[in-house]
Design a protein around this motif. Structure first.
Motif: not given
Length: 132
Positions: A63-81
């Motif tokens: 589950t740690q890998a999935s959680e790390a991927l979720d964090e990256i997704d969150k940061e990407l959404k923040s950076l995208g705009g």
């Protein structure tokens, strides 16, 4: 593993030093945008570091890998705009594609997915977000 941590620290220090230099040369709006980029790039680097560690210990806690991927997704959404920079947009797209591929591999049962595209794209984001 220590090399990755030191590389992350060097990138963060270089970005900070560059921003301090830019403070006098750039207007507040551009500086705020640059700071947002740097902060997000740093958060992405931290998340990618966590992903590397999670993948190396996936058999202990998948589950740690999935959680790390979720964090990256969150940061990407923040950076995208926050950017109109074509290079940054391309790196964000590459990172998102890498995250999607790693997530798919993990969901398919691959205990050691190739995260090289993720680390390469995160490095590129760090380069684009580093002033000068």
């Amino acid at each position: 593993m220590a090399t990755r941590h030191h590389r992350h620290q060097r990138i963060a220090l270089a970005v900070t030093a560059g921003l301090l230099t830019l403070t006098t040369a750039v207007g507040c709006s551009a500086l705020d945008k640059a700071m947002d980029c740097v902060q997000t790039a740093d958060a992405i680097a931290t998340s990618v570091s966590k992903l590397q560690q999670a993948v190396s210990t996936a058999s202990e806690d998948p589950t740690q890998a999935s959680e790390a991927l979720d964090e990256i997704d969150k940061e990407l959404k923040s950076l995208g705009g926050k950017t109109d920079n074509a290079d940054l947009s391309a790196a964000v797209d590459d990172l998102q594609a890498g995250v999607t591929n790693v997530r798919g591999a993990i969901e398919s049962g691959d205990a050691t997915p190739d995260i090289t595209p993720v680390t390469n794209a995160a490095t590129e984001i760090g380069k684009v977000c580093t002033p000068g």
